[in-house]
Design a protein around this motif. Structure first.
Motif, short mmCIF file in Angstrom:
data_model
loop_
_atom_site.label_atom_id
_atom_site.label_comp_id
_atom_site.label_asym_id
_atom_site.label_seq_id
_atom_site.Cartn_x
_atom_site.Cartn_y
_atom_site.Cartn_z
N LEU A 371 12.16 3.93 2.79
CA LEU A 371 12.18 4.24 1.36
C LEU A 371 11.77 3.03 0.53
O LEU A 371 10.98 3.14 -0.41
CB LEU A 371 13.58 4.71 0.94
N LEU A 372 12.33 1.87 0.89
CA LEU A 372 11.98 0.65 0.16
C LEU A 372 10.52 0.30 0.33
O LEU A 372 9.87 -0.18 -0.60
CB LEU A 372 12.87 -0.51 0.63
N GLY A 373 9.97 0.57 1.51
CA GLY A 373 8.56 0.31 1.77
C GLY A 373 7.63 1.38 1.26
O GLY A 373 6.42 1.32 1.53
N ARG A 374 8.17 2.38 0.53
CA ARG A 374 7.37 3.46 -0.03
C ARG A 374 6.58 4.21 1.03
O ARG A 374 5.47 4.70 0.78
CB ARG A 374 6.42 2.92 -1.11
N SER A 375 7.13 4.26 2.24
CA SER A 375 6.52 4.99 3.36
C SER A 375 5.12 4.50 3.69
O SER A 375 4.29 5.26 4.20
CB SER A 375 6.49 6.50 3.07
N THR A 376 4.84 3.24 3.39
CA THR A 376 3.56 2.63 3.77
C THR A 376 3.83 1.64 4.91
O THR A 376 4.91 1.05 4.98
CB THR A 376 2.93 1.89 2.59
N PRO A 377 2.86 1.45 5.81
CA PRO A 377 3.11 0.56 6.95
C PRO A 377 3.46 -0.87 6.55
O PRO A 377 4.45 -1.43 7.03
CB PRO A 377 1.78 0.62 7.72
N TRP A 378 2.67 -1.47 5.67
CA TRP A 378 2.92 -2.87 5.30
C TRP A 378 4.16 -2.99 4.43
O TRP A 378 4.91 -3.97 4.52
CB TRP A 378 1.70 -3.47 4.62
N GLY A 379 4.39 -2.00 3.58
CA GLY A 379 5.62 -2.01 2.80
C GLY A 379 6.85 -1.92 3.68
O GLY A 379 7.86 -2.59 3.44
N THR A 380 6.77 -1.11 4.74
CA THR A 380 7.88 -0.99 5.68
C THR A 380 8.09 -2.30 6.44
O THR A 380 9.24 -2.70 6.71
CB THR A 380 7.59 0.15 6.68
N LEU A 381 7.01 -2.99 6.78
CA LEU A 381 7.13 -4.28 7.46
C LEU A 381 7.92 -5.28 6.61
O LEU A 381 8.88 -5.90 7.08
CB LEU A 381 5.74 -4.83 7.77
N PHE A 382 7.55 -5.41 5.34
CA PHE A 382 8.22 -6.37 4.47
C PHE A 382 9.64 -5.92 4.14
O PHE A 382 10.55 -6.76 4.01
CB PHE A 382 7.41 -6.58 3.19
N ALA A 383 9.86 -4.62 4.02
CA ALA A 383 11.21 -4.13 3.79
C ALA A 383 12.10 -4.41 5.00
O ALA A 383 13.29 -4.77 4.85
CB ALA A 383 11.19 -2.63 3.48
N GLY A 384 11.55 -4.26 6.20
CA GLY A 384 12.31 -4.58 7.41
C GLY A 384 12.67 -6.05 7.48
O GLY A 384 13.78 -6.42 7.88
N LEU A 385 11.73 -6.92 7.07
CA LEU A 385 12.04 -8.36 7.03
C LEU A 385 13.14 -8.66 6.02
O LEU A 385 14.02 -9.50 6.27
CB LEU A 385 10.77 -9.15 6.69
N LEU A 386 13.11 -7.99 4.87
CA LEU A 386 14.14 -8.21 3.86
C LEU A 386 15.51 -7.80 4.39
O LEU A 386 16.50 -8.53 4.24
CB LEU A 386 13.80 -7.43 2.60
N PHE A 387 15.58 -6.64 5.01
CA PHE A 387 16.87 -6.17 5.52
C PHE A 387 17.31 -7.01 6.72
O PHE A 387 18.51 -7.20 6.94
CB PHE A 387 16.77 -4.70 5.90
N GLY A 388 16.34 -7.50 7.49
CA GLY A 388 16.70 -8.42 8.56
C GLY A 388 17.31 -9.70 8.02
O GLY A 388 18.26 -10.25 8.59
#
Length: 457
Positions: A371-388
Motif C-alpha cells: 500500500l505504501l509503495g502504491r502497488s508499484t515495484p520500485w515503490g514497494t522496494l523503498f517501502a520495504g526498506l523503510l519498514f525494515g
C-alpha cells in the motif's frame, strides 16, 4: 521601375515592437499554431488548440503542482505525518520529557533532546551507529535493515502484483509458509553439490508459494470464490499444517523436542555478502532482482499488460479477447511465488532452519508495504526498506530509551491510515489539486480565445 513602400510606424526610441495577442503570443506564433492544429487548413481545429498545448498555461507550475500533489508525494507526506504524530505520542508518555518540560525556560535544549532521543536511537539502530567501536559496528545497523527488509520486499511484491490485477492477496502469510516449507525440506533432506543445491531450494520455494497462490486463483476463476476469504482461510491451513509437520519425524530435528527442523546444509544457504559478522546474505540481491522482474513483467511484457487490463476493467478486458480466468490464475501463482521467495530468504538466509514462526507477521506487513509503495515495484522496494528500518531500529530504540517497541507498530498503523485517506493528507498540507485544475482551465480558455482572435485576424 521603382516600387513605393510605406514606412512602418516606429515606437519611441526607434524600436519596432512586435504585435502581441492575448496571452503574450505573437501573430506569427499563432499562425504557426493554427497551421499545426489544422494541418494547413485540411482539418477542423481541435478542442484543445495547439497554442494551448505548446504556449498556453503555466507549464512549470503545472508540473510542479503535479509533483507535489501526486501519489508519491502523498506517500512521503503520510510517512512524515505518522513520524511526527508518533514522536508526539512518545513525548507525551515519556516521563523524562515531562521532567525536562518543568525547567524548559531555563534549559530548552534538554526538552528538545529528550523529544528526539527515541528517533535518534531509531536511526542509530537502523542506518548508522556513530557510537560503534569500529567500522563493522557502525555499519551493522544498515545491514540489519537490508536483512529484515528482504522478505518484506519479496512478499510485498507478491501483494502489489495481485493488487495491480484487481485481486486482494491477503494470503501472503500462507504463501510464505509454503515456500519456506518446500525450500527447507529440499535444503536439509536432499544433499546436493554446491551451487545446484541452492538453486533447487529456490525453485522448490517458488513452486511451493506458486501452488498455494495458484489455488486461490483457480478457485476465483472457476467458482467465483472471493479471494479475500479464500486467502484468509488458507493462511490458517498453512500455519497449522506447518505446526503439525514440525512434530513429525520427517521435519522435526532429531534429539530435540522443540518443533523445529534440522539445519539446512551449508550448500543450501544464501552466501554471506559481507562476512560472518553480519547477517546480510544474497537473498537481498534476489529481492532486488525480483523487483526488476516485476517491473519488467508489468511494464514490458504482454502478460503484464493483460494483468493491468484485467485489474482496470475485467469486462472490457474480456471483450478485448483477454482470457480473464487464465490471467487470474497466473497472477496469483506468480504472486505466491514471490511470497515463497520471502520464505526462502528466511530459511535459507536469515534463520537457516524451519520453525513455526518462520513467517512471523511478514505476510501481513507486506500488505502495508504494498500500500505504501502504491502497488508499484520500485515503490514497494523503498517501502520495504523503510519498514525494515523501523523493525531493525525499534530494538535499539527500546534498549536505549526504554520506549516500547510497539510504538513502531503505531507509526506503521498511522502510515496505513494516511495512505488510505489521500484527501486528508492533502487537506492537512494544503495541497488542493482541484483549485489548481480550475485555474489552469481558465488560463487555457484565455489562450484559446487568443488563438481564435489571431486566426480571425
Amino acid at each position: 521601375m521603382s516600387e513605393k513602400t510605406t514606412p512602418e510606424p516606429q515606437a519611441p526610441g526607434g524600436a519596432n515592437p512586435e504585435p502581441q495577442v492575448p496571452g503574450g503570443t505573437t501573430p506569427e506564433a499563432v499562425a504557426s499554431d493554427v497551421a499545426l492544429d489544422t494541418a494547413g487548413g485540411q482539418m477542423q481545429p481541435s478542442a484543445v488548440p495547439a497554442a494551448t498545448q505548446l504556449h498556453g498555461g503555466d507549464r512549470e507550475g503545472t508540473v510542479m503542482h503535479r509533483i507535489f500533489t501526486g501519489n508519491a508525494m502523498v506517500s512521503v507526506l503520510s510517512v512524515l505525518l505518522a513520524i511526527v504524530l508518533g514522536g508526539i505520542l512518545m513525548a507525551v508518555t515519556n516521563p523524562k520529557v515531562a521532567a525536562a518540560a518543568g525547567y524548559f525556560f531555563a534549559q530548552p535544549g534538554d526538552l528538545l533532546t529528550e523529544v528526539i532521543r527515541p528517533y535518534t536511537a531509531l536511526v542509530q539502530g537502523s542506518i548508522f551507529n556513530w557510537a560503534g567501536a569500529d567500522l563493522s559496528a557502525q555499519l551493522y545497523p544498515i545491514t540489519e535493515t537490508f536483512t529484515v527488509a528482504t522478505p518484506l520486499i519479496c512478499a510485498g511484491l507478491g501483494v502489489a502484483l495481485a493488487f495491480r490485477a484487481g485481486l486482494f492477496n491477503i494470503g501472503a502469510q500462507g504463501q510464505i509458509i509454503f515456500g519456506a516449507l518446500f525450500g527447507a525440506y529440499a535444503g536439509f533432506a536432499w544433499h546436493l553439490p554446491i551451487g545446484l543445491h541452492l538453486l533447487v531450494v529456490i525453485v522448490a520455494g517458488l513452486v511451493g508459494g506458486a501452488v498455494w497462490g495458484g489455488v486461490v486463483g483457480l478457485l476465483k476463476a472457476r467458482t467465483g470464490a472471493h479471494e479475500v476469504i479464500v486467502t484468509i482461510m488458507l493462511n490458517y491451513i498453512a500455519n497449522f499444517l506447518l505446526l503439525f509437520l514440525l512434530t513429525t519425524p520427517a521435519f522435526q530435528r532429531k534429539g530435540s523436542t522443540n518443533p523445529i527442523s534440522p539445519f539446512l546444509d551449508p550448500s543450501a544457504l544464501f552466501p554471506e555478502l559481507l562476512g560472518p559478522q553480519f547477517r546480510l546474505h544474497a537473498g537481498f540481491l534476489a529481492a532486488i532482482l525480483a523487483t526488476v522482474f516485476v517491473w519488467w513483467l508489468l511494464n514490458r511484457s504482454t502478460i503484464g499488460f493483460e494483468f493491468r487490463a484485467v485489474g482496470a476493467n475485467p469486462s472490457a478486458a474480456r471483450t478485448a479477447g483477454i482470457n480473464v480466468a487464465r490471467s487470474t490464475i497466473l497472477v496469483m501463482a506468480i504472486a505466491g511465488a514471490l511470497a515463497g521467495l520471502a520464505g526462502i530468504a528466511q530459511v535459507s538466509g536469515t534463520e537457516k532452519y524451519l520453525s513455526g514462526g518462520v513467517a512471523a507477521s511478514i505476510g501481513f506487513d507486506a500488505i502495508t508495504v504494498a500500500l505504501l509503495g502504491r502497488s508499484t515495484p520500485w515503490g514497494t522496494l523503498f517501502a520495504g526498506l523503510l519498514f525494515g528500518a523501523f523493525r531493525a531500529g525499534g530494538v535499539a530504540m527500546q534498549a536505549q530509551t526504554q520506549t516500547p517497541i510497539d510504538i513502531v507498530l503505531v507509526i506503521q498503523s498511522l502510515i496505513v491510515l494516511f495512505i488510505a485517506a489521500p484527501p486528508l493528507v492533502r487537506a492537512i498540507f494544503g495541497l488542493n489539486p482541484r483549485k489548481k485544475k480550475t485555474t489552469t482551465s481558465g488560463t487555457a480558455g484565455t489562450h484559446a480565445g487568443g488563438v481564435k482572435s489571431g486566426a480571425a485576424a
